[in-house]
Write an enzyme that holds these catalytic residues in place. Structure first.
Site, PDB file in Angstrom:
ATOM      1  N   ARG A  57      16.606 -41.941   3.061  1.00 40.16           N
ATOM      2  CA  ARG A  57      17.937 -42.178   2.476  1.00 40.16           C
ATOM      3  C   ARG A  57      18.202 -43.682   2.381  1.00 40.16           C
ATOM      4  O   ARG A  57      19.116 -44.118   1.699  1.00 40.16           O
ATOM      5  CB  ARG A  57      19.040 -41.468   3.277  1.00 40.16           C
ATOM      6  N   TYR A 110      30.735 -46.090 -21.961  1.00 38.29           N
ATOM      7  CA  TYR A 110      30.188 -44.752 -21.676  1.00 38.29           C
ATOM      8  C   TYR A 110      31.276 -43.872 -21.024  1.00 38.29           C
ATOM      9  O   TYR A 110      31.895 -44.273 -20.028  1.00 38.29           O
ATOM     10  CB  TYR A 110      28.986 -44.934 -20.742  1.00 38.29           C
ATOM     11  N   LYS A 206      17.237 -42.962 -19.306  1.00 34.56           N
ATOM     12  CA  LYS A 206      17.088 -43.224 -20.745  1.00 34.56           C
ATOM     13  C   LYS A 206      15.745 -43.914 -20.996  1.00 34.56           C
ATOM     14  O   LYS A 206      14.729 -43.348 -20.677  1.00 34.56           O
ATOM     15  CB  LYS A 206      18.297 -44.039 -21.230  1.00 34.56           C
TER      16      LYS A 206
HETATM   17  C1  LIG Z   1      23.472 -41.898 -19.576  1.00 28.05           C
HETATM   18  C2  LIG Z   1      24.232 -43.138 -19.361  1.00 28.05           C
HETATM   19  C3  LIG Z   1      24.747 -43.461 -18.101  1.00 28.05           C
HETATM   20  C4  LIG Z   1      24.676 -42.510 -16.928  1.00 28.05           C
HETATM   21  O1  LIG Z   1      23.387 -42.310 -16.503  1.00 28.05           O
HETATM   22  P1  LIG Z   1      22.904 -40.955 -15.771  1.00 28.05           P
HETATM   23  O2  LIG Z   1      21.513 -41.297 -15.381  1.00 28.05           O
HETATM   24  O3  LIG Z   1      22.999 -39.858 -16.788  1.00 28.05           O
HETATM   25  O4  LIG Z   1      23.811 -40.716 -14.630  1.00 28.05           O
HETATM   26  C5  LIG Z   1      25.372 -44.688 -17.947  1.00 28.05           C
HETATM   27  N1  LIG Z   1      25.515 -45.538 -18.974  1.00 28.05           N
HETATM   28  C6  LIG Z   1      25.048 -45.250 -20.201  1.00 28.05           C
HETATM   29  C7  LIG Z   1      25.235 -46.245 -21.295  1.00 28.05           C
HETATM   30  C8  LIG Z   1      24.398 -44.042 -20.438  1.00 28.05           C
HETATM   31  O5  LIG Z   1      23.970 -43.744 -21.666  1.00 28.05           O
END
Ligand SMILES: *Cc1c(COP(=O)(O)O)cnc(C)c1O
Length: 386
Positions: A57, A110, A206
């Site tokens: 953790r 976002y 992403k």
């Molecule tokens: C998807 C996204 C997030 C959040 O990320 P997760 O990994 O889905 O929690 C934050 N900022 C942007 C610009 C995103 O596209």
């Protein structure tokens, strides 16, 4: 602008054998606790858990490889990885903000980040959103208790680019920390810390992961701020990235430069096709002429996520176009090898969109790696049905 060769080395992990005992691929260290040779050593480890492997953790060797590479790519001193991008964002908020503090968000942000800000009102943290993000408007939104300026550039849905260096400098002059969500550009095309930003967050789900098979997040900053986040939020909120997910993230990073080159090229080709199509009113892509914000030097490159407005902008029109696509898959998220499509439009949400400054008929595309020819033919067919 070409990708920095130093970044390519970091991604590919040149010399990686040194940090992995000779293994070419990093080992997945699937353990919860680590054992010590003496009780005194354990006590010393517990006193410096941010740099000692005591319990997963806190620190884990596989996760640390991902953290070192992401820190190096962003030219930051330290990185902490999290279970998701939202866990990383939550950790920044909960470790830096206290009751009475105020946050300014600049640009289209976002959605879940703003929902989290709304949730924080229960704890006495207030905020304002400056959707346009221009420096004078941001300056007007600052208050005596503004502690954090949160930037997203390019912003969500409309992909407008901010003058990040100017905004960071203004905030610094007033003793305000600046944080930036750099998920869109990746460190290959933009390094906010080198522009004066204090903290960078990523959704590694992403482009950094890049294959739609891992949910992960990261914070990059100075060693002091990352240590503060480690003790105040990471260790206690417990949004830990598992070793296998970290391994998937490292594997994704290895091909980041080649993927980003292809996403950039194919997205520009698709965006140019759409810009010349009579059924399309407007394309929102920061690399498109005549007012290319990328060429203006604000970004070193553009990625594969952008949007366009349909000339006929009803919800039915949006559904007809999206449903007619065959290569693009209908779904949330972006940054993987498959192309994805969605829209912020809903039946009867025109007022809400207007309040957020988002035009009707907007369709967002994430350009994958199927090739621009197949994607353009797909869009051509779908738009012909309008
Ligand atoms: C998807 C996204 C997030 C959040 O990320 P997760 O990994 O889905 O929690 C934050 N900022 C942007 C610009 C995103 O596209």
């Amino acid at each position: 602008m070409p990708i920095d060769p130093r970044d390519v080395e970091i991604c590919v992990g040149t010399g990686a054998g040194l940090e992995t005992h000779g293994a070419v691929a990093p080992p997945i260290v699937q353990t919860a606790p680590f054992a010590f040779s003496s009780f005194r050593d354990l006590v010393a480890g517990l006193d410096a858990e941010h740099r000692t492997q005591v319990y997963s953790r806190g620190q884990n060797p596989t996760v640390e490889i991902a953290e070192r590479r992401i820190a190096a790519l962003e030219r930051g001193e330290a990185c902490k990885c999290f279970a998701s991008g939202m866990a990383a964002i939550s950790a920044v908020f909960s470790s830096l903000l206290a009751a009475g503090d105020h946050v300014v968000f600049a640009n289209q942000i976002y959605g879940p980040t703003l929902q989290l800000a709304e949730h924080l009102e229960r704890f006495g943290v207030t905020h304002d959103v400056v959707a346009g993000g221009d420096a004078p408007a941001v300056a007007r939104a600052l208050r005596p208790r503004t502690r954090l300026l949160w930037l997203e550039s390019p912003g969500t849905m409309l992909f407008r680019v901010l003058d990040v260096a100017a905004l960071a400098e203004m905030a610094r002059g007033k003793g305000i920390l600046t944080a930036m969500d750099n998920s869109w550009a990746t460190p290959l095309f933009q390094k906010p810390l080198t522009l004066g930003v204090d903290l960078v967050v990523h959704s590694c789900s992403k482009y950094l992961g890049g294959h739609s098979d891992v949910v992960a997040g990261a914070v990059v900053s100075s060693a002091a701020l990352v240590e503060q986040i480690f003790y105040r939020a990471f260790l206690l909120n417990g949004g830990v990235l598992g070793p296998f997910d970290a391994w998937l993230l490292i594997r994704g990073l290895q091909t980041l430069p080649v993927r980003m080159r292809q996403h950039r090229e194919d997205a520009l080709a698709v965006a140019r096709f759409l810009a010349g199509h009579p059924a399309v009113a407007r394309v929102h892509h920061p690399g498109l002429a005549p007012s290319s914000q990328a060429e203006a030097g604000l970004l070193q490159g553009t990625s594969g996520l952008f949007s366009f407005e349909l000339a006929r902008d009803g919800f039915d029109d949006v559904c007809r176009v999206i449903d007619a696509l065959r290569v693009f898959r209908i779904g949330v998220s972006w940054g993987g090898t498959e192309s994805l499509v969605l829209s912020p439009q809903r039946e009867g949400n025109a007022e809400e969109l207007e309040r957020r400054g988002i035009p009707p008929g907007l369709i967002r595309l994430s350009i994958g790696l199927e090739g621009s020819g197949a994607l353009i033919r797909d869009l051509e067919g779908a738009l012909a049905g309008l």
